[in-house]
Design an enzyme around this catalytic site. Structure first.
Site, mmCIF file in Angstrom:
data_model
loop_
_atom_site.group_PDB
_atom_site.id
_atom_site.type_symbol
_atom_site.label_atom_id
_atom_site.label_comp_id
_atom_site.label_asym_id
_atom_site.label_seq_id
_atom_site.Cartn_x
_atom_site.Cartn_y
_atom_site.Cartn_z
ATOM 1 N N HIS A 43 -6.073 -5.684 -3.003
ATOM 2 C CA HIS A 43 -6.999 -5.835 -1.878
ATOM 3 C C HIS A 43 -7.255 -7.308 -1.558
ATOM 4 C CE1 HIS A 43 -8.885 -1.538 -2.144
ATOM 5 N NE2 HIS A 43 -7.664 -1.553 -1.647
ATOM 6 N N ASN A 79 -3.212 9.656 4.309
ATOM 7 C CA ASN A 79 -2.065 8.789 4.555
ATOM 8 C C ASN A 79 -1.882 8.405 6.020
ATOM 9 O OD1 ASN A 79 -1.155 8.455 1.914
ATOM 10 N ND2 ASN A 79 0.087 10.309 1.966
ATOM 11 N N HIS A 81 0.602 4.435 -2.615
ATOM 12 C CA HIS A 81 0.388 5.808 -2.147
ATOM 13 C C HIS A 81 1.549 6.710 -2.553
ATOM 14 C CE1 HIS A 81 -3.121 5.729 0.842
ATOM 15 N NE2 HIS A 81 -3.162 4.601 0.168
ATOM 16 N N GLY A 84 4.590 11.009 -7.917
ATOM 17 C CA GLY A 84 5.255 9.943 -8.645
ATOM 18 C C GLY A 84 6.013 9.016 -7.710
ATOM 19 N N ARG A 98 0.839 -1.211 0.000
ATOM 20 C CA ARG A 98 0.000 0.000 0.000
ATOM 21 C C ARG A 98 0.870 1.255 0.000
ATOM 22 N NH1 ARG A 98 -3.559 2.475 4.577
ATOM 23 N NH2 ARG A 98 -5.060 3.697 3.390
#
Length: 333
Positions: free
Chosen positions: A199, A99, A72, A78, A68
């Site tokens: 997921h 976040n 993010h 980028g 993850r």
């Protein structure tokens, strides 16, 4: 018709074209085995460090947390390691509301891997590349496909919480919003569907999907696209006013195995987020979800392609754009 052959510089030009990656910032270059001369054992060092982290924590958390973290990072500024920066003022990328739920084990996994790399190859390998390698390694550790990682990223020089909002997908997003966000990053709808397969592992706090259980619409508090039995299970695990630290598995069937069961869950109305279930309920993506649910090899192949495409988003490859951070949590002084 005459064909012109430019013999001089043709070989290096061909190599450049093969390695060229088109991103939102223009042409960038990433290559496999980027560190073959400067730090030939970098991938082994990272792999061993990640494995040591898993052994030390004796939990599954570092795997979805690291994956993850990579996503993010790439979707804001980028793939440049900017999400790893720790600001004493609390205004870095990691401090943005979207976040705050990033698990500390993900950060620790990458920071420790970078320290291990620095011990053998000081000042050579970027934090952004360490994160990209670690993301691949945790997928493999969870039973997912292995693949070669393109490398050569520099670490970004900017990390601001104010730049996060609107750049990450939300659990409540419909397919139009998701497609628009991925398109902005030069990622296709196929990439969207495949990357959503992350997921297959991980967990979510109840607050991220409570609206589907208690306030979906005036006529139906429970989202009708949810399987009724699954909805009742979620209500039992996430009652109203539940402790905010409580979390549930995103994949209720095989939560610690990276596999295509996530897509089978979508077909059965067991997508935890609206953004998950939309992939099956929307006719534009339903056939691909069904294919992935029935054909794990097709999913694995699409996921590998999507991960490589994700790893090219907004990369920095020169000293004007970035640096090789000595410490992933702070810019070089």
């Amino acid at each position: 018709m005459k064909v012109m052959v430019i013999r001089s510089c043709s070989s290096w030009l061909l190599l450049l074209m093969v390695a060229m990656v088109v991103t939102g910032g223009g042409a960038q270059v990433l290559v496999e085995n980027f560190y073959s001369s400067s730090c030939p054992n970098v991938e082994l060092i990272v792999q061993q460090s990640v494995a040591s982290k898993m052994q030390a924590t004796q939990t599954f958390t570092p795997i979805p947390a690291t994956l993850r973290l990579f996503f993010h990072d790439c979707f804001v500024e980028g793939c440049d390691g900017s999400v790893l920066i720790a600001s004493p003022n609390g205004d870095a990328e990691k401090d943005a509301p979207d976040n705050l739920s990033l698990a500390g084990d993900g950060f620790d996994t990458v920071i420790k891997a970078k320290q291990a790399v620095e011990a053998q190859c000081p000042g050579i390998v970027s934090c952004a590349d360490v994160l990209a390698i670690a993301a691949r390694d945790v997928i493999v550790m969870a039973g997912g496909p292995s693949f070669s990682v393109e490398l050569g990223r520099k670490d970004g020089l900017v990390s601001k919480a104010s730049r996060v909002a609107g750049n990450l997908p939300e659990p409540s997003d419909d397919l139009n919003k998701l497609i628009a966000l991925f398109t902005k990053n030069n990622l296709s709808t196929m990439d969207l569907i495949a990357l959503s397969g992350a997921h297959s592992i991980g967990f979510s706090h109840c607050s991220r999907f409570a609206n589907r259980l208690y306030s979906f619409s005036p006529s139906s508090p429970i989202d009708p696209s949810l399987d009724p039995n699954y909805a009742q299970q979620l209500i039992q695990m996430c009652p109203q006013n539940v402790d905010p630290s409580i979390a549930v598995n995103i994949d209720p069937t095989t939560p610690t195995t990276f596999d295509n069961v996530y897509y089978q869950n979508l077909v059965g109305g067991k997508g935890l987020f609206t953004s998950d279930q939309e992939l099956f309920t929307d006719p534009r993506t339903q056939s691909t979800v069904t294919d992935f649910a029935n054909n794990p090899l097709n999913f694995n192949a699409a996921f590998v392609t999507a991960m490589r495409n994700l790893g090219r988003v907004g990369v920095k490859t020169n000293n004007q754009q970035g640096e090789i951070r000595r410490d992933c949590t702070t810019f070089n002084s």
